[in-house]
Design an enzyme around this catalytic site. Sequence first.
Site, PDB file in Angstrom:
ATOM      1  NE  ARG A  50      -7.001  31.542 -75.188  1.00 12.56           N
ATOM      2  CZ  ARG A  50      -5.713  31.384 -75.495  1.00 12.56           C
ATOM      3  NH1 ARG A  50      -5.342  30.461 -76.357  1.00 12.56           N
ATOM      4  NH2 ARG A  50      -4.794  32.150 -74.925  1.00 12.56           N
ATOM      5  CE1 TYR A  57     -29.153  30.213 -87.835  1.00  9.45           C
ATOM      6  CE2 TYR A  57     -26.764  30.283 -88.032  1.00  9.45           C
ATOM      7  CZ  TYR A  57     -27.941  30.728 -87.445  1.00  9.45           C
ATOM      8  OH  TYR A  57     -27.893  31.688 -86.474  1.00  9.45           O
ATOM      9  CG  ASP A  84     -25.669  22.855 -88.921  1.00  5.66           C
ATOM     10  OD1 ASP A  84     -26.317  22.235 -88.063  1.00  5.66           O
ATOM     11  OD2 ASP A  84     -25.552  24.098 -88.912  1.00  5.66           O
ATOM     12  CE  LYS A 116     -30.452  27.704 -82.586  1.00  9.30           C
ATOM     13  NZ  LYS A 116     -29.882  27.538 -83.909  1.00  9.30           N
TER      14      LYS A 116
END
Length: 394
Positions: free
Chosen positions: A65, A116, A187, A212
């Site tokens: 992790r 978004y 972003d 994307k």
Amino acid sequence: MTQPPQDPDHSRANTSAGRPPANRPSAATVVVQAGRPPRRPDGPVNPDITLSSTFHAGGEIGYARNSNPTWEALEGAVGTLEGGAALAFASGMAAVNAVLELVPVGGIVVAPTHAYNGTQARLSELARAGRLTVRNVAVSDAAEIAAACPGADLVWLESPTNPTMAVCDLAAAATAAHAAGALVVCDSTFATPLVQRPLEHGCDIVVHSVTKALSGHSDILLGIVVTDDDALLARLARIRKLTGGIAGPVEAWLALRGLRTLALRMERAQSNAGELARRLQAHPAVAVVRYPGLPDDPGHEVAARQMSGFGALLSFETVGLAADAQVVCESAELWLHATSLGGVESSLERRRRWADESCDVPETLIRLSVGIEDVEDLWDDLSAALLTAFPAGG
Ligand SMILES: *Cc1c(COP(=O)(O)O)cnc(C)c1O
């Protein structure tokens, strides 16, 4: 945890003009070369997919992790492209939420009115829960952003925006935010690091949905956060470790594999997008085209200044009603009628089909994610779909 950033000469990403200084590889070279294992006889040329939840004691990773060698390869590559150090996350939204965790309880976030829809929905929910306050601004209006900054903790930018293609003057927004003592995040999913490097314009943090264009093949979900501030990187790494939104090693490997062709894919997809934008603008069934590459687009001037291309996304509004625009989407045969974006294959959708999409986004707005197919085939299919919806031509 990540490889030290180099400084690719980003401005030449889409051109072949000039050679870079010897110590500054161009972004088109970085996407191919970065994140590879050390060269040694019989060593592999690609990173391994490290499938291990734990690591032998005495090293820096310890537990999966915290980090993973396959993430580190991807993080090294994207960090180098952006000019910072990167942390991979399970999805774009995991990356978005890790950054929002930086906001103190009761803090103020300046955020775009249109962006978004996942980010917007999350901010609204955090605001309703009393976790933070949101001040919405038109991201293309530098004065409005500046006026909203005093007292803010975080300024959330997205440029170009999904799906309205608004362009933010990143340097102006970052200056105003920093004057108010706020962190600035961009972003930059729609641009990719080949076309826009927000850290160079003063942003503190860059977020991407790697789902994307960075991965580029519509086969994985992944996100990434990049910063050139070591203290912020350490805080974000700790947030990732404790909230657990970590990347899968297989996904990280696939993203790096996809990244290898990013420069070529962007070159073709952007050229296709520019051509389709021009043709759509002249089409009688099309009311508005939004693409920063069009000289009369409201975002053109700022985009031309801060981006080295205009991206592979565009949106347009049809004449008529939502149902007509829906017929366009459903009539396309070559274009995929599907959400998401940035894949090698072209896709389209009417954004308002989603309940979370802002009511300010026009009902007839169709977002195009332009891929790398032959542009004439794309146009033939799109114009046939428009003709099905508008037999009289609009
Ligand atoms: C898709 C997208 C996201 C969310 O990414 P996921 O990988 O789907 O979680 C965030 N920002 C933008 C601009 C996006 O297009």
